[in-house]
Structure formats: C-alpha cells, structure tokens
Design an enzyme around this catalytic site. Structure first.
Site, PDB file in Angstrom:
ATOM      1  N   LYS A   1       1.029  -1.569  -0.272  1.00  0.00           N
ATOM      2  CA  LYS A   1       0.226  -0.104  -0.134  1.00  0.00           C
ATOM      3  C   LYS A   1       0.436   0.872   0.146  1.00  0.00           C
ATOM      4  CE  LYS A   1      -4.090  -1.469   1.809  1.00  0.00           C
ATOM      5  NZ  LYS A   1      -5.581  -1.096   3.046  1.00  0.00           N
TER       6      LYS A   1
ATOM      7  N   LYS B   1      -8.259 -10.215  -9.374  1.00  0.00           N
ATOM      8  CA  LYS B   1      -8.918 -10.634  -8.431  1.00  0.00           C
ATOM      9  C   LYS B   1      -9.714  -9.610  -8.434  1.00  0.00           C
ATOM     10  CE  LYS B   1      -8.016  -8.805  -3.604  1.00  0.00           C
ATOM     11  NZ  LYS B   1      -9.090  -8.928  -2.682  1.00  0.00           N
TER      12      LYS B   1
ATOM     13  N   LYS C   1     -12.602  -3.530  -5.567  1.00  0.00           N
ATOM     14  CA  LYS C   1     -13.349  -1.994  -5.423  1.00  0.00           C
ATOM     15  C   LYS C   1     -11.825  -1.290  -6.662  1.00  0.00           C
ATOM     16  CE  LYS C   1     -12.383  -1.200  -1.202  1.00  0.00           C
ATOM     17  NZ  LYS C   1     -12.095  -2.197  -0.335  1.00  0.00           N
TER      18      LYS C   1
HETATM   19  P1  ADP Z   1     -11.484  -4.801  -2.545  1.00  0.00           P
HETATM   20  O1  ADP Z   1     -10.264  -5.708  -2.588  1.00  0.00           O
HETATM   21  O2  ADP Z   1     -12.398  -5.254  -3.093  1.00  0.00           O
HETATM   22  O3  ADP Z   1     -11.012  -4.018  -1.521  1.00  0.00           O
HETATM   23  P2  ADP Z   1     -11.275  -5.289   0.808  1.00  0.00           P
HETATM   24  O4  ADP Z   1      -9.674  -6.085   0.278  1.00  0.00           O
HETATM   25  O5  ADP Z   1     -11.724  -5.204   1.413  1.00  0.00           O
HETATM   26  O6  ADP Z   1     -11.348  -6.210  -1.214  1.00  0.00           O
HETATM   27  O7  ADP Z   1     -11.734  -7.660   0.995  1.00  0.00           O
HETATM   28  C1  ADP Z   1     -13.094  -7.381   1.996  1.00  0.00           C
HETATM   29  C2  ADP Z   1     -12.832  -9.471   2.148  1.00  0.00           C
HETATM   30  O8  ADP Z   1     -13.597  -9.569   0.879  1.00  0.00           O
HETATM   31  C3  ADP Z   1     -11.635  -9.748   2.191  1.00  0.00           C
HETATM   32  O9  ADP Z   1     -12.331 -11.037   3.574  1.00  0.00           O
HETATM   33  C4  ADP Z   1     -11.559 -10.430   1.046  1.00  0.00           C
HETATM   34  O10 ADP Z   1     -10.490 -11.384   1.403  1.00  0.00           O
HETATM   35  C5  ADP Z   1     -12.492 -10.851   0.408  1.00  0.00           C
HETATM   36  N1  ADP Z   1     -12.366 -10.769  -1.106  1.00  0.00           N
HETATM   37  C6  ADP Z   1     -11.993  -9.403  -1.912  1.00  0.00           C
HETATM   38  N2  ADP Z   1     -12.145  -9.480  -3.094  1.00  0.00           N
HETATM   39  C7  ADP Z   1     -11.974 -10.487  -2.938  1.00  0.00           C
HETATM   40  C8  ADP Z   1     -12.718 -11.215  -4.206  1.00  0.00           C
HETATM   41  N3  ADP Z   1     -11.775 -10.871  -5.197  1.00  0.00           N
HETATM   42  N4  ADP Z   1     -12.748 -13.016  -4.131  1.00  0.00           N
HETATM   43  C9  ADP Z   1     -12.544 -13.685  -3.336  1.00  0.00           C
HETATM   44  N5  ADP Z   1     -12.420 -13.070  -2.321  1.00  0.00           N
HETATM   45  C10 ADP Z   1     -12.627 -11.142  -1.839  1.00  0.00           C
HETATM   46 NA    NA Z   2      -7.900  -5.252  -0.738  1.00  0.00          NA
END
Ligand code: ADP
Ligand code: NA
Length: 329
Positions: free
Chosen positions: A114, A197, A200
C-alpha cells in the site's frame, strides 16, 4: 458445549460490497453463525489509515452494516457493530504496539504494497500500525478462530505472536487464535481483467457491486472479457474469463461447474452470460431492496448497531481490564 468464538471485520471503504466480498468472505460469515459465537464489525478505524471524507465514511459505514444484515448476518444471533463504537480496540492496541518490534511491523507486506502505491512519505503511521490494531480487534474478544483470506495470513501470524508474547511476559491472558481458511471460499476475478481478483480498486466495469442497478449488472456481465475459442469449459490458464463466469454461476446457483459445462455444451458465450446475468440479478435484487429498507429507517439501524456495540463492549471491557491490570496500570 460452548461454541468457538469468531471475530471478523470488513472495511466500509466503498458504498457497496462486491460479489468477491460476498463469495470470498461474507457468505462464510453468515454460515459461521450456525456453529460459532460470532463478532462481526465494520472497521471504520481501519478505513482512516487512508484519507476519508467524513460524511462519506459515515454513509458507507451504515451502508456496509445494512448490507451485512441484508446478506444474512443476524444481529439477534451475532454481535454486529461498528469498530469505533468500541473504544477498547484502541485501548488494547496501544499495549500491543508497545510489544511490537519496529522491524517486525516493517515486514508486513500489505504495508509495503500500500505504501509503495501511495508513496512511503505520504503513508500515515496508522497505515504502518494497522496490523497491530487488527490484532487488538481479534484479541480483545479472545476469539478462538478468525476466518481470513489468504492475503491476511501474515497479519494473523502477527496477532498470534503478540498474544503469545503478552502471555509470556504478563501471564496467561489472551487467547491465541487459529486461522480459519473458510471452506468453499471462492476467489472471484475481475470481469475485464480476469487475471486480477475482483476489487473495488479496479475500474468499475469489471466489478459487480451488490448495490448496482440490475441493468448495470447485466451490462457488466454482457461486456465481460471472454476468451478465444468458443467452448464453455473451466480452464483457469487457457480460459480465465469463462472459468470465472462459470465459478460465479456455480457459487450462486449451487450447480457444480461440471454440470454447467454439460448444460452449456455446444452453446455460445452469449448464452452463458445471459443466464449468468439472470442468476446474479436474482441474487442481488433482494439484497439491494433489503439494504435500502434498512437505510430508510436509519434510527432503527443505529439502534441495532448500538445494541451490538453494547454486547461487544461487555466482552472487550473485561479483556482490557485484565490486560491493564497485568501491565501495571
Ligand atoms: P477489495 O479487494 O475490493 O478492497 P477487501 O480487501 O476490502 O476488498 O476485502 C474484503 C474481504 O473480501 C476480504 O475477506 C477479502 O479476502 C474478500 N475478497 C475481496 N475481493 C475478493 C475476491 N475478488 N474474491 C474473493 N474474496 C475477495
Ligand atoms: Na484488498
């Protein structure tokens, strides 16, 4: 027999969760309510490690809580609350920070990632100590298990190390939590760049938001990148796009991927996308509607979250009292 205690949190950094959040994490939150004593929180303290607009943060926190309830987190069975409503997280965090080595914190790869993106000079100390607050989130409830994605393994290792260190120095106080890599947790890929993956932080066209309008959802799925060839088969290397569409379908419909391959044999990508759009819209529509209902009665939603925080504080305050006593306060 008492049930194992589970803690999990999610950031309110976007107005809407996406399908990856649901299929990779939140679906397991709902299922774990059956077999565990669950504490679930919207981690707004973590959100401000990166700059947030106050009004938007408050809106996103409420919208996140509403979506969790709409997805099936039951505030009558689980303690659902907002992290900043339970000051004990921060109270424990300070003690843990004083037990964390500077070099140890510096080895956390998420901070490196980050801060590299934002530039270390612009990164806050809060972003640096984020994993210690995360440890406090878990240890303050003496959670037995923490359901986490693969990307959180290193932070959970730090949490365990800190619990063991505290207990070694001050006597047995904190529970050393186990990692629970949830069964059936699917990794959902971006619709436009299926090698990444779904997130957002990528452009919205590849990310299916739970609160998207159904027309937008269908359009995103119709425009999903597919692969060369025309056969509808799961092949993560050769056909990552189609494989992802099949995985989403399977996860939401409960139909095994092999059965879907059979069902779509001899048919085109357009047919798969059309059916998938129906499956997704059918899933998200009641979630969207329920979320809106909950947000329309803000006073009631705030009451539910206050009750959750009250229950959480009963546990958290007892932990902090013992910890502070052992430390010599
Ligand atoms: P983002 O990647 O959109 O910022 P976060 O990091 O806030 O999402 O993830 C919140 C939760 O959702 C975590 O437990 C993460 O492992 C799960 N998660 C996020 N993106 C995915 C994905 N594409 N597939 C499966 N699980 C996900
Ligand atoms: Na993330």
């Amino acid at each position: 027999m008492t049930q194992p205690r589970v803690l999990s949190g999610i950031q309110p950094t976007a107005g809407s969760f996406h399908l990856g959040n649901h299929l990779g994490a939140l679906r397991q939150w709902v299922a774990l309510q059956e077999t565990t004593e669950a504490f679930y929180c919207v981690v707004d303290l973590h959100a401000i490690t990166l700059p947030q607009d106050p009004a938007e943060l408050r809106r996103n926190t409420l919208a996140s809580a509403a979506q969790l309830i709409a997805l099936g987190v039951d505030p009558a069975r689980s303690s659902l609350f907002v992290q900043s409503h339970v000051p004990e997280h921060v109270q424990l965090s300070w003690v843990l920070e004083c037990l964390t080595g500077f070099g140890e914190a510096g080895r956390m790869t998420q901070f490196k990632d980050k801060s590299q993106r934002e530039g270390t000079a612009g990164a806050s100390v809060g972003l640096f100590t984020y994993p210690v607050l995360q440890a406090a989130d878990i240890l303050v409830y003496r959670a037995d298990q923490v359901p986490v994605g693969e990307d959180q393994r290193q932070h959970l290792e730090l949490t365990r190390d800190l619990a063991i260190r505290f207990n070694g120095r001050f006597g047995d106080t904190l529970t050393v939590p186990e990692t629970l890599i949830p069964a059936g947790g699917a990794r959902i890929m971006d619709l436009q760049s299926p090698e990444k993956k779904m997130s957002k932080s990528l452009p919205p066209a590849g990310c299916i938001l739970l609160l998207d309008d159904p027309k937008v959802t269908s359009k995103k799925i119709r425009s999903a990148v597919t692969d060369t060839g025309r056969e509808i088969v799961a092949d993560p290397v050769g056909k990552p796009g189609v494989t992802n569409l099949l995985a989403i379908h399977s996860a939401l419909s409960g139909t095994p991927v092999a059965a879907l391959e059979e069902q779509f044999a001899g048919r085109g990508y357009g047919d798969l996308k059309k059916e998938l759009a129906e499956v997704v819209v059918e899933f998200v529509t009641p979630v969207r509607e329920r979320t809106q209902e909950l947000l329309d009665d803000r006073a009631e939603l705030e009451r539910v979250l206050a009750a959750g925080a009250h229950r959480a504080r009963e546990v958290a305050a007892a932990t902090v009292a013992t910890v502070y006593d052992r430390v010599g306060f």
